[in-house]
Design a protein around this motif. Structure first.
Motif, PDB file in Angstrom:
ATOM      1  N   THR A  11     -23.069  35.381 -13.672  1.00  0.00           N
ATOM      2  CA  THR A  11     -24.619  36.588 -14.118  1.00  0.00           C
ATOM      3  C   THR A  11     -25.606  35.921 -14.830  1.00  0.00           C
ATOM      4  O   THR A  11     -26.779  36.093 -14.596  1.00  0.00           O
ATOM      5  N   ARG A  12     -24.555  35.902 -16.563  1.00  0.00           N
ATOM      6  CA  ARG A  12     -26.459  35.432 -17.584  1.00  0.00           C
ATOM      7  C   ARG A  12     -26.831  34.419 -17.492  1.00  0.00           C
ATOM      8  O   ARG A  12     -27.597  34.053 -16.951  1.00  0.00           O
ATOM      9  N   LEU A  13     -26.238  33.260 -16.601  1.00  0.00           N
ATOM     10  CA  LEU A  13     -26.468  31.902 -16.324  1.00  0.00           C
ATOM     11  C   LEU A  13     -27.618  32.464 -14.962  1.00  0.00           C
ATOM     12  O   LEU A  13     -28.953  31.570 -14.806  1.00  0.00           O
ATOM     13  N   PHE A  14     -27.389  32.729 -14.297  1.00  0.00           N
ATOM     14  CA  PHE A  14     -28.240  33.328 -13.124  1.00  0.00           C
ATOM     15  C   PHE A  14     -29.718  34.191 -13.973  1.00  0.00           C
ATOM     16  O   PHE A  14     -30.410  34.314 -12.920  1.00  0.00           O
ATOM     17  N   ILE A  15     -29.025  35.204 -14.659  1.00  0.00           N
ATOM     18  CA  ILE A  15     -30.451  35.998 -15.284  1.00  0.00           C
ATOM     19  C   ILE A  15     -31.946  35.074 -16.083  1.00  0.00           C
ATOM     20  O   ILE A  15     -32.263  35.037 -15.306  1.00  0.00           O
ATOM     21  N   ILE A  16     -31.132  33.918 -16.759  1.00  0.00           N
ATOM     22  CA  ILE A  16     -31.374  32.715 -16.978  1.00  0.00           C
ATOM     23  C   ILE A  16     -32.687  31.790 -16.677  1.00  0.00           C
ATOM     24  O   ILE A  16     -33.801  31.676 -16.698  1.00  0.00           O
ATOM     25  N   LEU A  17     -31.440  31.676 -15.694  1.00  0.00           N
ATOM     26  CA  LEU A  17     -32.571  30.708 -14.996  1.00  0.00           C
ATOM     27  C   LEU A  17     -33.613  31.350 -13.830  1.00  0.00           C
ATOM     28  O   LEU A  17     -34.553  31.207 -13.602  1.00  0.00           O
ATOM     29  N   ALA A  18     -32.988  32.760 -13.468  1.00  0.00           N
ATOM     30  CA  ALA A  18     -34.504  33.452 -12.060  1.00  0.00           C
ATOM     31  C   ALA A  18     -35.531  33.893 -13.570  1.00  0.00           C
ATOM     32  O   ALA A  18     -36.557  33.848 -13.528  1.00  0.00           O
ATOM     33  N   GLY A  19     -35.152  34.073 -15.243  1.00  0.00           N
ATOM     34  CA  GLY A  19     -36.780  33.809 -16.213  1.00  0.00           C
ATOM     35  C   GLY A  19     -37.158  32.833 -16.367  1.00  0.00           C
ATOM     36  O   GLY A  19     -38.441  33.294 -15.519  1.00  0.00           O
ATOM     37  N   PHE A  20     -36.659  32.269 -16.280  1.00  0.00           N
ATOM     38  CA  PHE A  20     -37.310  30.390 -16.112  1.00  0.00           C
ATOM     39  C   PHE A  20     -38.470  30.609 -14.817  1.00  0.00           C
ATOM     40  O   PHE A  20     -39.790  30.148 -14.918  1.00  0.00           O
ATOM     41  N   PHE A  72     -39.148  24.361  -9.193  1.00  0.00           N
ATOM     42  CA  PHE A  72     -38.121  23.691  -8.404  1.00  0.00           C
ATOM     43  C   PHE A  72     -37.108  23.067  -8.954  1.00  0.00           C
ATOM     44  O   PHE A  72     -35.960  22.713  -8.186  1.00  0.00           O
ATOM     45  N   VAL A  73     -36.985  22.270 -10.346  1.00  0.00           N
ATOM     46  CA  VAL A  73     -35.261  22.233 -10.640  1.00  0.00           C
ATOM     47  C   VAL A  73     -34.657  24.083 -11.110  1.00  0.00           C
ATOM     48  O   VAL A  73     -33.680  23.639 -10.480  1.00  0.00           O
ATOM     49  N   MET A  74     -35.818  24.967 -11.393  1.00  0.00           N
ATOM     50  CA  MET A  74     -34.968  26.251 -11.190  1.00  0.00           C
ATOM     51  C   MET A  74     -33.986  26.074  -9.894  1.00  0.00           C
ATOM     52  O   MET A  74     -32.303  26.918  -9.277  1.00  0.00           O
ATOM     53  N   THR A  75     -34.733  26.097  -8.827  1.00  0.00           N
ATOM     54  CA  THR A  75     -34.306  25.638  -7.249  1.00  0.00           C
ATOM     55  C   THR A  75     -32.911  25.296  -7.355  1.00  0.00           C
ATOM     56  O   THR A  75     -32.413  26.046  -6.652  1.00  0.00           O
ATOM     57  N   ASP A  76     -33.441  24.396  -7.334  1.00  0.00           N
ATOM     58  CA  ASP A  76     -31.918  23.181  -7.073  1.00  0.00           C
ATOM     59  C   ASP A  76     -31.160  23.726  -8.047  1.00  0.00           C
ATOM     60  O   ASP A  76     -29.509  23.870  -7.231  1.00  0.00           O
ATOM     61  N   ILE A  77     -30.796  24.027  -8.587  1.00  0.00           N
ATOM     62  CA  ILE A  77     -29.789  24.450  -9.602  1.00  0.00           C
ATOM     63  C   ILE A  77     -29.300  25.741  -9.465  1.00  0.00           C
ATOM     64  O   ILE A  77     -27.772  25.764  -8.990  1.00  0.00           O
ATOM     65  N   VAL A  78     -30.047  26.389  -9.528  1.00  0.00           N
ATOM     66  CA  VAL A  78     -29.608  27.770  -7.963  1.00  0.00           C
ATOM     67  C   VAL A  78     -29.499  27.618  -7.288  1.00  0.00           C
ATOM     68  O   VAL A  78     -27.847  28.623  -7.170  1.00  0.00           O
ATOM     69  N   ASN A  79     -29.049  26.782  -6.571  1.00  0.00           N
ATOM     70  CA  ASN A  79     -28.521  26.306  -4.569  1.00  0.00           C
ATOM     71  C   ASN A  79     -27.585  25.575  -5.332  1.00  0.00           C
ATOM     72  O   ASN A  79     -26.164  25.947  -4.168  1.00  0.00           O
ATOM     73  N   GLU A  80     -27.261  24.581  -6.411  1.00  0.00           N
ATOM     74  CA  GLU A  80     -26.079  24.535  -6.485  1.00  0.00           C
ATOM     75  C   GLU A  80     -24.828  25.325  -7.109  1.00  0.00           C
ATOM     76  O   GLU A  80     -24.125  25.243  -6.787  1.00  0.00           O
ATOM     77  N   ILE A 235     -29.390  19.838 -17.182  1.00  0.00           N
ATOM     78  CA  ILE A 235     -29.028  21.299 -17.181  1.00  0.00           C
ATOM     79  C   ILE A 235     -27.768  21.722 -16.298  1.00  0.00           C
ATOM     80  O   ILE A 235     -27.532  22.197 -16.690  1.00  0.00           O
ATOM     81  N   HIS A 236     -27.549  20.433 -15.496  1.00  0.00           N
ATOM     82  CA  HIS A 236     -26.489  20.825 -14.923  1.00  0.00           C
ATOM     83  C   HIS A 236     -25.404  20.589 -15.961  1.00  0.00           C
ATOM     84  O   HIS A 236     -23.720  21.221 -15.258  1.00  0.00           O
ATOM     85  N   TRP A 237     -24.929  19.538 -17.016  1.00  0.00           N
ATOM     86  CA  TRP A 237     -24.294  19.483 -17.588  1.00  0.00           C
ATOM     87  C   TRP A 237     -23.835  20.394 -17.628  1.00  0.00           C
ATOM     88  O   TRP A 237     -23.358  21.039 -18.727  1.00  0.00           O
ATOM     89  N   GLY A 238     -25.478  21.068 -18.444  1.00  0.00           N
ATOM     90  CA  GLY A 238     -25.128  22.405 -19.197  1.00  0.00           C
ATOM     91  C   GLY A 238     -24.611  23.712 -19.041  1.00  0.00           C
ATOM     92  O   GLY A 238     -24.047  24.024 -19.903  1.00  0.00           O
TER      93      GLY A 238
END
Length: 259
Positions: A11-20, A72-80, A235-238
């Motif tokens: 949940t926290r990861l999603f919030i961080i990605l969504a924020g950016f 678009f980078v955030m989109t790819d990570i969220v999609n992943e 970002i994927h590694w993190g």
């Protein structure tokens, strides 16, 4: 319960990605009214070419494209990790927030200006009428919101589906392929739609000039998409380190199947 939700790492990861994601989308919308010269910014002589019947074109584009690759980078990570449903939710949320921002801009423009100080406060800096300047910047942004939001929704959903299709073919391998190719395809659609609708349909800019802006914007996005590939891996590694390997694998499995 609320503390458990906030402490939940997915949940926290999603919030961080969504924020950016949301921050960059709104910033791009606000600053996008300015068209800048790519050649002069880089210190090169201006180009002079003809496209679709329009003469004396050069490589100009909206400054709104500058923060767009981050989206678009955030989109790819969220999609992943959260799948197409996660991207769709974030896209609709961002669309609603951008619309809300422009509603606020509308009422801000309509508010009566302070004539005793603010209206002429920047006269010495070449801005004799701050209300006119304010209206020109934020009002122009309101004129292009339809094209911008249309392109945003279409581009994001295409990015999500292309990403998912490539991942089904490659599995966990070739992160660069699904991240880069999905971005390249979606950015092409985004660049054409937003520029054509916002500037040609709503502002009457000749189609040749409009397409020159669109192709220049796409070329920039294409180059940045390639350049940002290492960032996607970082970002994927993190995210993997933050979530833990077992949690990350389960999330990616559910994201791919849509469960």
């Amino acid at each position: 319960m609320i503390h458990a939700i906030i402490k939940d790492r997915p949940t926290r990861l999603f919030i961080i990605l969504a924020g950016f994601f949301v921050a960059n989308a709104i910033i791009a919308e606000i600053i996008g009214v300015k068209i800048f010269s790519l050649e002069e910014t880089l210190g090169f002589p201006k180009a002079d070419f003809k496209l679709l019947g329009t003469d004396h074109l050069s490589f100009n584009l909206s400054v709104g494209v500058l923060p767009w690759p981050v989206i678009f980078v955030m989109t790819d990570i969220v999609n992943e990790y959260y799948g197409v449903k996660g991207v769709r939710f974030l896209t609709l949320l961002t669309t609603a927030l951008i619309s809300f921002a422009f509603i606020v801009f509308y009422f801000a423009i309509k508010a009566a200006p302070d004539t005793s100080f603010w209206l002429g406060s920047y006269t010495n800096d070449g801005v004799p009428d701050m209300q006119a300047a304010y209206r020109a910047i934020f009002g122009q942004g309101m004129n292009i919101i339809i094209g911008s939001l249309t392109a945003f929704i279409i581009g994001q959903l295409i990015d999500a589906f292309v990403f998912r299709g490539i991942k089904k073919l490659t599995g966990e391998k070739a992160i660069w392929a699904r991240a880069t190719l999905s971005t390249v395809v979606s950015q092409f659609i985004d660049s054409i739609v937003v520029t054509y609708v916002a500037f040609h349909l709503f502002r009457g800019v000749p189609v040749g000039r409009t397409m020159a802006w669109a192709f220049t914007a796409y070329a920039y996005k294409f180059i940045i998409a390639i350049a940002f590939t290492p960032l996607v891996y970082i970002i994927h590694w993190g995210a993997e380190k933050y979530l833990g390997k077992s949690t990350a694998m389960e999330m990616k499995k559910q994201a791919l199947t849509g469960v």
